[in-house]
Design an enzyme around this catalytic site. Structure first.
Site, mmCIF file in Angstrom:
data_model
loop_
_atom_site.group_PDB
_atom_site.id
_atom_site.type_symbol
_atom_site.label_atom_id
_atom_site.label_comp_id
_atom_site.label_asym_id
_atom_site.label_seq_id
_atom_site.Cartn_x
_atom_site.Cartn_y
_atom_site.Cartn_z
ATOM 1 N N LYS A 194 102.703 -5.363 58.354
ATOM 2 C CA LYS A 194 103.621 -6.097 59.234
ATOM 3 C C LYS A 194 104.174 -5.096 60.232
ATOM 4 O O LYS A 194 105.386 -4.928 60.396
ATOM 5 C CB LYS A 194 104.704 -6.778 58.372
ATOM 6 C CG LYS A 194 105.602 -7.743 59.112
ATOM 7 C CD LYS A 194 104.916 -9.034 59.541
ATOM 8 C CE LYS A 194 105.861 -9.871 60.393
ATOM 9 N NZ LYS A 194 105.193 -11.045 61.013
ATOM 10 N N ASP A 250 100.323 -8.845 46.367
ATOM 11 C CA ASP A 250 100.661 -9.829 45.334
ATOM 12 C C ASP A 250 100.408 -11.237 45.884
ATOM 13 O O ASP A 250 99.781 -12.071 45.235
ATOM 14 C CB ASP A 250 102.133 -9.650 44.940
ATOM 15 C CG ASP A 250 102.567 -10.657 43.889
ATOM 16 O OD1 ASP A 250 101.818 -10.865 42.924
ATOM 17 O OD2 ASP A 250 103.653 -11.249 44.046
ATOM 18 N N ASP A 254 96.848 -13.968 45.367
ATOM 19 C CA ASP A 254 96.919 -15.333 44.828
ATOM 20 C C ASP A 254 96.207 -16.315 45.761
ATOM 21 O O ASP A 254 95.525 -17.239 45.304
ATOM 22 C CB ASP A 254 98.372 -15.780 44.625
ATOM 23 C CG ASP A 254 98.882 -15.483 43.213
ATOM 24 O OD1 ASP A 254 98.358 -14.554 42.577
ATOM 25 O OD2 ASP A 254 99.810 -16.191 42.756
HETATM 26 C C1 IPM Z 1 100.717 -9.955 39.449
HETATM 27 C C2 IPM Z 1 101.991 -10.603 38.960
HETATM 28 C C3 IPM Z 1 103.023 -9.513 38.728
HETATM 29 C C4 IPM Z 1 103.293 -8.864 40.072
HETATM 30 C C5 IPM Z 1 104.335 -9.970 38.073
HETATM 31 C C6 IPM Z 1 104.060 -10.697 36.778
HETATM 32 C C7 IPM Z 1 105.285 -8.830 37.858
HETATM 33 O O1 IPM Z 1 102.417 -11.570 39.848
HETATM 34 O O2 IPM Z 1 100.171 -9.108 38.715
HETATM 35 O O3 IPM Z 1 100.269 -10.309 40.531
HETATM 36 O O4 IPM Z 1 104.100 -9.362 40.866
HETATM 37 O O5 IPM Z 1 102.695 -7.824 40.335
HETATM 38 MG MG MG Z 2 101.057 -11.980 41.414
#
Ligand code: IPM
Ligand code: MG
Length: 361
Positions: A194, A250, A254
């Protein structure tokens, strides 16, 4: 000649124990074929550790991990522990494990399997052929930066603070892992930051650009994180290897995971400069389906394959597991998260039995 390995097994919470059982059985099934001998050493982490000994990462667990060739972790957490003070939450155990083992590089592959293309929420033509790798920095950035806390201002107001900070050395070492990873793939690296707003990102971008001189065979591009999120759902095929900081990684991992239809399919590896690495599914502990034999064990089974490939240097055994996974999907077996019309619904255990049947054909 048999090669012996000591594997720390952290089954954790929720669906963790069921998917662990399947994964260990798969490893036991392939061991003789590749002259491997696994010693599995169980250890506590997360909510189960809080219940048993009052802390999410007992010292004994970290020691067991340090004395192992690799660490296999299932998942941690659950609503039961969500209201505990932060140092006592399951997530803190995971963060301490990453920090304690120096696991600064998190590799999260997301590959569309043709067998599962209809499980994606995106159109098949958008996701067909997606094969990307997110390299996420894991022990720095806003997750670990100081100062942090909830403080009181002079006027008596509460103020929550976290700090996003990276040193040049931290950026360089994750940058090198990313360039090396891209080198083994399609030689395209996209760095996500960013830098239009944050100084920490400007440093990140400058270091990546400087490093690229050492990797002339890899094409480096940069994207701002908001644009990267959009591009990932708009046309994910443009990506090969993505490198980014802890928080952006993170979130983007996802999104990348969901392109493939089920987060229940995705493995990950967390590597340090030396010492054992941790292999774990990207998904969480899914407390809502825990103990019901509904969990999809494949992400953890594929994490075991990553362990064989990246942690133990046993690529042939890794490939055998990956191929068995594909074969089982090809035959139509699906856990409920992947179920589509015409397929055969199976539980966690039965999925494991199908995999073992494939591996011992
Ligand atoms: C991941 C999870 C973790 C993170 C959490 C559970 C602490 O979301 O491994 O992506 O945020 O790193
Ligand atoms: Mg995560």
């Amino acid at each position: 000649m048999t090669t012996a390995y000591r594997i720390a097994v952290l089954a954790g919470d929720g669906i963790g124990p069921e998917i662990t059982e399947v994964t260990l059985n798969v490893l036991r099934a392939i061991a003789p074929r590749f002259n491997l001998d696994f010693e599995f050493v169980p250890a506590l982490i997360g909510g189960c550790a809080i219940d048993a000994v009052g802390e999410p990462l007992p010292a004994a667990t970290l020691e067991t991990c340090r004395q192992s060739d690799a660490v296999l972790l299932a998942a941690i957490g659950g609503t039961k522990w969500d209201t505990l003070p932060r140092p006592l939450r399951p997530e803190t155990g995971l963060l301490k494990l990453r920090a304690g083992l120096g696991l600064f590089a998190n590799l999260r592959p997301a590959k569309i399997l043709p067998q599962l293309i209809n499980a994606s929420s995106l159109k098949p033509e958008v996701v067909a052929g997606v094969d990307l790798m997110v390299v996420r920095e894991l022990t720095g950035g806003i997750y670990f930066g100081q100062p942090r806390g909830i403080f009181t201002t002079e006027s008596g107001d509460a103020r929550g603070v976290n700090t996003m900070a990276y040193t040049a050395a931290e950026v360089d070492r994750i940058g090198r892992v990313a360039f090396e990873t891209a080198r083994k793939r399609q030689r395209k690296l996209c760095s996500v930051d960013k830098a239009n707003v944050l100084e920490v990102s400007q440093l990140w971008r400058d270091r990546l650009t400087a490093l690229s001189a050492e990797y002339p065979d890899v094409e480096l591009t940069h994207l701002y994180v908001d644009n990267a999120a959009m591009q990932l759902v708009r046309s994910p095929k443009q990506f090969d290897t993505i490198v980014t900081g802890n928080l952006f990684g993170d979130i983007l991992s996802d999104i990348a995971a969901m392109l493939t239809g089920s987060i229940g399919m995705l493995p990950s590896a967390s590597l340090g400069a030396s010492g054992p690495a941790v292999f774990e599914p990207v998904h969480g502990s899914a407390p809502d389906i825990a103990g019901q034999d509904k969990a999809n064990p494949l992400a953890m089974v594929l994490s075991a394959a990553m362990m064989l490939r990246y942690g133990l240097n046993q690529p042939a055994a890794a490939t055998a597991i990956e191929q068995a996974t594909l074969a089982v999907l090809e035959q139509g077996y699906r856990t409920s998260d992947l179920m589509t019309e015409g397929c055969i619904l199976v539980g966690c255990q039965a999925m494991g039995e199908q995999l073992i049947a494939q591996l011992t054909l």
